[in-house]
Design a protein around this motif. Structure first.
Motif, PDB file in Angstrom:
ATOM      1  N   ARG A 105      35.970  43.566  40.799  1.00 21.31           N
ATOM      2  CA  ARG A 105      34.653  43.189  40.314  1.00 21.31           C
ATOM      3  C   ARG A 105      33.965  44.374  39.653  1.00 21.31           C
ATOM      4  O   ARG A 105      34.247  45.527  39.965  1.00 21.31           O
ATOM      5  CB  ARG A 105      33.808  42.675  41.474  1.00 21.31           C
ATOM      6  CG  ARG A 105      34.276  41.327  41.999  1.00 21.31           C
ATOM      7  CD  ARG A 105      34.066  40.251  40.947  1.00 21.31           C
ATOM      8  NE  ARG A 105      34.488  38.947  41.415  1.00 21.31           N
ATOM      9  CZ  ARG A 105      34.342  37.826  40.711  1.00 21.31           C
ATOM     10  NH1 ARG A 105      33.786  37.867  39.500  1.00 21.31           N
ATOM     11  NH2 ARG A 105      34.747  36.676  41.188  1.00 21.31           N
ATOM     12  N   GLN A 106      33.039  44.069  38.757  1.00 24.99           N
ATOM     13  CA  GLN A 106      32.339  45.115  38.027  1.00 24.99           C
ATOM     14  C   GLN A 106      31.146  45.647  38.826  1.00 24.99           C
ATOM     15  O   GLN A 106      30.615  44.980  39.709  1.00 24.99           O
ATOM     16  CB  GLN A 106      31.860  44.591  36.676  1.00 24.99           C
ATOM     17  CG  GLN A 106      32.996  44.205  35.746  1.00 24.99           C
ATOM     18  CD  GLN A 106      33.895  45.381  35.420  1.00 24.99           C
ATOM     19  OE1 GLN A 106      33.467  46.361  34.833  1.00 24.99           O
ATOM     20  NE2 GLN A 106      35.154  45.280  35.813  1.00 24.99           N
TER      21      GLN A 106
ATOM     22  N   THR B  60      27.364  47.685  38.419  1.00 23.21           N
ATOM     23  CA  THR B  60      26.248  48.103  37.565  1.00 23.21           C
ATOM     24  C   THR B  60      25.386  49.091  38.319  1.00 23.21           C
ATOM     25  O   THR B  60      25.025  48.846  39.477  1.00 23.21           O
ATOM     26  CB  THR B  60      25.410  46.892  37.128  1.00 23.21           C
ATOM     27  OG1 THR B  60      26.198  46.043  36.292  1.00 23.21           O
ATOM     28  CG2 THR B  60      24.176  47.345  36.347  1.00 23.21           C
TER      29      THR B  60
ATOM     30  N   SER C 131      30.456  49.173  34.644  1.00 25.84           N
ATOM     31  CA  SER C 131      30.435  48.448  33.372  1.00 25.84           C
ATOM     32  C   SER C 131      29.089  48.505  32.663  1.00 25.84           C
ATOM     33  O   SER C 131      28.992  48.214  31.474  1.00 25.84           O
ATOM     34  CB  SER C 131      30.807  46.979  33.618  1.00 25.84           C
ATOM     35  OG  SER C 131      29.885  46.382  34.529  1.00 25.84           O
TER      36      SER C 131
ATOM     37  N   MET D 297      25.184  38.516  35.402  1.00 27.62           N
ATOM     38  CA  MET D 297      26.168  39.021  36.364  1.00 27.62           C
ATOM     39  C   MET D 297      26.720  37.889  37.211  1.00 27.62           C
ATOM     40  O   MET D 297      26.027  36.937  37.547  1.00 27.62           O
ATOM     41  CB  MET D 297      25.536  40.071  37.294  1.00 27.62           C
ATOM     42  CG  MET D 297      25.317  41.421  36.669  1.00 27.62           C
ATOM     43  SD  MET D 297      24.665  42.622  37.884  1.00 27.62           S
ATOM     44  CE  MET D 297      26.133  42.921  38.888  1.00 27.62           C
ATOM     45  N   ASP D 298      27.972  38.014  37.568  1.00 28.91           N
ATOM     46  CA  ASP D 298      28.587  37.082  38.499  1.00 28.91           C
ATOM     47  C   ASP D 298      28.056  37.358  39.903  1.00 28.91           C
ATOM     48  O   ASP D 298      27.707  38.487  40.240  1.00 28.91           O
ATOM     49  CB  ASP D 298      30.106  37.249  38.471  1.00 28.91           C
ATOM     50  CG  ASP D 298      30.810  36.171  39.262  1.00 28.91           C
ATOM     51  OD1 ASP D 298      31.176  35.142  38.681  1.00 28.91           O
ATOM     52  OD2 ASP D 298      31.002  36.374  40.481  1.00 28.91           O
TER      53      ASP D 298
ATOM     54  N   ASP E  87      29.867  40.253  41.574  1.00 27.43           N
ATOM     55  CA  ASP E  87      29.783  41.617  41.054  1.00 27.43           C
ATOM     56  C   ASP E  87      28.808  42.408  41.922  1.00 27.43           C
ATOM     57  O   ASP E  87      28.127  41.847  42.782  1.00 27.43           O
ATOM     58  CB  ASP E  87      29.333  41.611  39.592  1.00 27.43           C
ATOM     59  CG  ASP E  87      30.433  41.125  38.656  1.00 27.43           C
ATOM     60  OD1 ASP E  87      31.621  41.234  39.008  1.00 27.43           O
ATOM     61  OD2 ASP E  87      30.092  40.614  37.577  1.00 27.43           O
ATOM     62  N   TRP E  88      28.744  43.710  41.678  1.00 25.73           N
ATOM     63  CA  TRP E  88      27.995  44.586  42.578  1.00 25.73           C
ATOM     64  C   TRP E  88      26.954  45.414  41.840  1.00 25.73           C
ATOM     65  O   TRP E  88      27.136  45.765  40.676  1.00 25.73           O
ATOM     66  CB  TRP E  88      28.955  45.527  43.315  1.00 25.73           C
ATOM     67  CG  TRP E  88      29.835  44.822  44.303  1.00 25.73           C
ATOM     68  CD1 TRP E  88      30.947  44.085  44.017  1.00 25.73           C
ATOM     69  CD2 TRP E  88      29.675  44.773  45.712  1.00 25.73           C
ATOM     70  NE1 TRP E  88      31.494  43.575  45.173  1.00 25.73           N
ATOM     71  CE2 TRP E  88      30.730  43.984  46.228  1.00 25.73           C
ATOM     72  CE3 TRP E  88      28.746  45.320  46.602  1.00 25.73           C
ATOM     73  CZ2 TRP E  88      30.872  43.739  47.595  1.00 25.73           C
ATOM     74  CZ3 TRP E  88      28.886  45.079  47.963  1.00 25.73           C
ATOM     75  CH2 TRP E  88      29.959  44.282  48.446  1.00 25.73           C
TER      76      TRP E  88
ATOM     77  N   ARG F 239      26.174  43.371  46.838  1.00 26.12           N
ATOM     78  CA  ARG F 239      26.691  42.303  45.985  1.00 26.12           C
ATOM     79  C   ARG F 239      25.526  41.595  45.290  1.00 26.12           C
ATOM     80  O   ARG F 239      24.476  41.354  45.896  1.00 26.12           O
ATOM     81  CB  ARG F 239      27.493  41.326  46.844  1.00 26.12           C
ATOM     82  CG  ARG F 239      28.330  40.311  46.069  1.00 26.12           C
ATOM     83  CD  ARG F 239      29.196  39.506  47.029  1.00 26.12           C
ATOM     84  NE  ARG F 239      28.376  38.807  48.010  1.00 26.12           N
ATOM     85  CZ  ARG F 239      27.794  37.635  47.804  1.00 26.12           C
ATOM     86  NH1 ARG F 239      27.951  37.016  46.632  1.00 26.12           N
ATOM     87  NH2 ARG F 239      27.080  37.059  48.742  1.00 26.12           N
TER      88      ARG F 239
END
Length: 255
Positions: free
Chosen positions: A2-3, A5, A34, A80-81, A84-85, A156
């Motif tokens: 996972r990406q 930020t 990312s 964002m998913d 993702d974190w 998360r």
């Protein structure tokens, strides 16, 4: 994978931000990070110039760390998913070498879970007073599960959204969010976050720590965070005025 930020609140942070960003560059180069967001509270120095040169996504905000963190997070989580974190860092805090491996391991171990991570507190000072404070913070985190914002927060995106994010508070926004996360959902990350000790050196380790504990106690007893923020800012102004007066005295007495 996972990406990730990064969100950094800043106000006149030109002196510290380059070192903070330099520690992130390997993780950016390898693709772990990312997106990196700077939430600026009205800087008048070279903070924004540096941020633009390093590709930060810049968000303008009213000053106040909680206000800035909330604004930066709002920008960061757009699109964002859920899995993702986000990693929140202060502008005068740098992560030690190897932090990316520790963060990757954390993200893998807690994928899809309602968990948040914090780094071990460290200061860029080799004095015995700095080591004592580091031990005190380690004990506070072990016993009370109460990390502060200068230890970073890895969380998360979906969990952050579910919690409602940072409160738009000028003080104790970190404690407010950590209490909503809950001690059982806070997990240490096996790397250090190294913060500038400048304010401790200027004010004195014992004096600054005691004053901060008094404010924290008042917060837990129900004092209005805005009132506490005004008291904190007044203390900073007094310290700045004293430092300025001392500097002028030294200049006047110079041969």
């Amino acid at each position: 994978m996972r990406q990730l930020t990064i969100v950094i609140p800043a106000l006149n942070a030109a002196a510290s931000l380059p070192e903070t960003f330099a520690a992130l560059e390997p993780a950016i180069a390898c693709g772990l990070v990312s997106h990196w967001v700077l939430a600026d509270g009205g800087s008048s120095d070279q903070t924004l110039h540096f941020a633009r040169s390093r590709g930060f996504d810049i968000v303008r905000s009213l000053p106040g760390r909680g206000v800035q963190l909330a604004a930066g997070a709002a920008r960061a989580i757009e699109g964002m998913d859920e899995d993702d974190w986000l990693l929140f860092l202060h502008a005068d805090t740098r992560l030690e070498a190897g932090w990316a491996r520790a963060v990757k391991a954390f993200m893998t171990a807690h994928a899809g879970a309602d968990r948040a991570g914090y780094f071990r507190f460290a200061l860029d000072d080799d004095s015995p007073a700095a080591r004592r404070l580091e031990r005190f913070v380690a004990a506070r985190c072990a016993i009370l599960r109460l990390p502060y914002g200068d230890q970073g927060l890895l969380i998360r995106a979906g969990f952050y959204r579910a919690l409602g994010g940072y409160g738009r508070m000028r003080l104790f926004e970190d404690v407010d969010l950590v209490r909503r996360i809950g001690s059982r959902r806070l997990v240490p990350v096996s790397a250090r976050a190294i913060t500038s000790a400048q304010r401790f050196r200027e004010e004195g380790y014992m004096r600054r720590s005691a004053a901060n504990l008094v404010l924290l106690a008042r917060y837990f007893l129900g004092a209005d965070p805005e009132t506490l923020a005004r008291a904190y800012q007044a203390r900073r102004r007094r310290r700045s005025d004293l430092a300025s007066a001392a500097s002028h005295t030294e200049k006047d007495s110079a041969p």
